[in-house]
Scaffold this active site. Structure first.
Site, mmCIF file in Angstrom:
data_model
loop_
_atom_site.group_PDB
_atom_site.id
_atom_site.type_symbol
_atom_site.label_atom_id
_atom_site.label_comp_id
_atom_site.label_asym_id
_atom_site.label_seq_id
_atom_site.Cartn_x
_atom_site.Cartn_y
_atom_site.Cartn_z
ATOM 1 N N ASP A 1 6.133 -0.146 -8.092
ATOM 2 C CA ASP A 1 5.792 -1.462 -8.627
ATOM 3 C C ASP A 1 4.449 -1.492 -9.335
ATOM 4 O O ASP A 1 4.245 -2.269 -10.273
ATOM 5 C CB ASP A 1 5.816 -2.505 -7.508
ATOM 6 N N SER B 1 9.368 -3.374 5.469
ATOM 7 C CA SER B 1 8.889 -3.746 4.142
ATOM 8 C C SER B 1 10.093 -4.250 3.355
ATOM 9 O O SER B 1 11.053 -3.505 3.137
ATOM 10 C CB SER B 1 8.257 -2.531 3.448
ATOM 11 N N ARG C 1 10.006 -7.277 -11.660
ATOM 12 C CA ARG C 1 8.569 -7.107 -11.883
ATOM 13 C C ARG C 1 8.113 -7.450 -13.304
ATOM 14 O O ARG C 1 7.084 -8.101 -13.477
ATOM 15 C CB ARG C 1 8.137 -5.690 -11.507
ATOM 16 N N ASP D 1 0.694 -7.961 2.085
ATOM 17 C CA ASP D 1 -0.292 -7.400 1.170
ATOM 18 C C ASP D 1 -1.119 -8.488 0.486
ATOM 19 O O ASP D 1 -2.349 -8.488 0.537
ATOM 20 C CB ASP D 1 0.400 -6.537 0.107
#
Length: 417
Positions: A132, A184, A103, A23
């Site tokens: 996220d 992923s 995060r 990404d």
């Protein structure tokens, strides 16, 4: 008052949360193409990705970033984010929050660098389907409430990971993945998650025994035939020593990852309820974390009284929900920490465990604050407990039940008359 989002033409400098994965690798050129050739400052928060950080600076600069920050957050991550969750017993549907609590610390550092650099916007590579995006953006709101947030997945016309790979190939961006092994994944010193491909169908068994699938350990079927014994020393709910050796909290996690991984500990295959409303299937590896949760719970069985233990278990669900939903920097989470810290004041002691083919087996627990009294608990003759006292207790404890039954009987009699 609502804060106006900056117009594209006013955005000259963007701080990007950069992992070097699929990404974020394509986001750098995409930002420059779609935001007037803006300056892109990449920031990678090191929370234990290990080899994933290798070659990151060269890649970021080559794809268009003006600079790359690699911030070592590992000790802070363990001490200020992981351990509070462990102390609270926080699990989200058995998931040990490995992505969830990574995060906020990364996003907090993004904000600090964005302020330092005078950035106009912060960008992240989270999809519009995932959790996220919420975790990043709620943290940004807590530290940079007036900052413009750019989320390419909510803007661009790319709709799949296949198209992302095609974009990367068209822009000569090197990738460490291919179409066949394109799970992923999210990796840090606490866990590794696997999603996508065959795992999208819950009917498919994870390929635990396939070479290269597991990265932090082995399948229980491939674990040694002999058990591994360990001891963990705790002070007020925090691990301070492993096998009698004093270590930092981070080093204890890393060593337990090694010991747990080789014994097939910490595999979790679940279909979880994402914050955005859909169900998602994931496979998690959390060897050291699984041991730490188990060990503290074992110690608490002798250190916490019944009502404290039950209330903690109840509030642990609330705590996990807050962390999973990106609400780390909230008054409620801080208040729950204070509650947990108070309960854990007496959780000091030593836990012995046996690790064997995916199992964690209790092998003994001691504490100077133990509430366990052998004289009270014994089935043998004792001089402490008068068993005749229980009759009066049962009469009082059962009085509401007896009163209800008597009322029901009287009602039936009246009804017959």
């Amino acid at each position: 008052m609502a804060i106006a989002k900056k117009k594209k033409e006013d955005i000259k400098k963007v701080v990007l949360a950069y992992s070097g994965g699929l990404d974020t690798s394509i986001i750098i050129p995409w930002l420059k193409e779609n935001y007037n050739n803006c300056e892109v400052i990449a920031v990678s928060g090191n929370v234990g990705q290990a080899s994933e950080l290798e070659g990151l600076e060269e890649k970021a600069l080559k794809t268009g970033a003006s600079k790359l920050y690699i911030e070592d957050l590992t000790d802070e991550y363990v001490e200020d984010f992981i351990m509070p969750c462990v102390k609270a017993g926080a699990k989200y549907e058995d998931y040990l929050l490995g992505t969830s609590h990574a995060r906020p610390i990364i996003a907090k550092r993004l904000c600090e660098i964005a302020i330092k650099e005078g950035a106009d916007a912060i960008c992240h590579g989270c999809t519009g389907k995932g959790n996220d995006q919420v975790r990043f953006e709620l943290t940004i709101k807590a530290f940079c409430p007036d900052m413009t947030i750019i989320a390419p997945w909510r803007e661009w016309d790319i709709v799949s990971r296949e198209q992302e790979i095609e974009y990367a190939e068209a822009h000569n961006i090197p990738l460490k993945i291919n179409r066949e092994t394109n799970y992923s994944k999210d990796k840090n010193l606490w866990h590794l998650s696997h999603e996508g491909l065959d795992l999208e169908d819950p009917a498919n068994e994870p390929q635990y025994e396939k070479e290269g699938f597991l990265e932090m350990g082995v399948s229980p079927l491939q674990a040694p035939d002999e058990p591994t014994y360990i001891t963990l020393d705790y002070e007020q709910g925090i691990p301070v020593a492993l096998n009698g050796e004093k270590m930092s909290q981070k080093d204890i996690v890393l060593k337990l990852n090694e010991l747990g991984g080789k014994n097939g500990i910490g595999l979790l295959d679940i279909v979880e309820n994402r914050l955005v409303g859909m169900k998602s299937r994931g496979v998690y590896e959390t060897p050291g974390g699984t041991i730490l949760y188990h060990a503290l719970n074992y110690l608490e069985t002798i250190c916490l009284d019944k009502y404290a233990a039950h209330k903690k278990a109840e509030l642990s669900i609330t705590y996990a929900d807050l962390v999973y939903n990106g609400q780390w920097f909230t008054p409620l989470r801080e208040a729950l920490d204070a509650f947990v810290d108070k309960l854990e004041e007496r959780c000091t002691g030593t836990v012995k465990l046996k690790l064997y083919k995916g199992n964690i087996i209790n092998a003994g627990v001691t504490s100077p604050y133990s509430l366990y009294n052998p004289g009270l608990a014994t089935f043998d003759e004792d001089e402490v407990y008068d068993q005749t006292d229980s009759a009066g207790f049962i009469n009082l404890f059962g009085l509401p039940i007896k009163a209800q039954a008597m009322s029901a009987q009287a009602y039936k009699l009246d009804d017959k008359e």
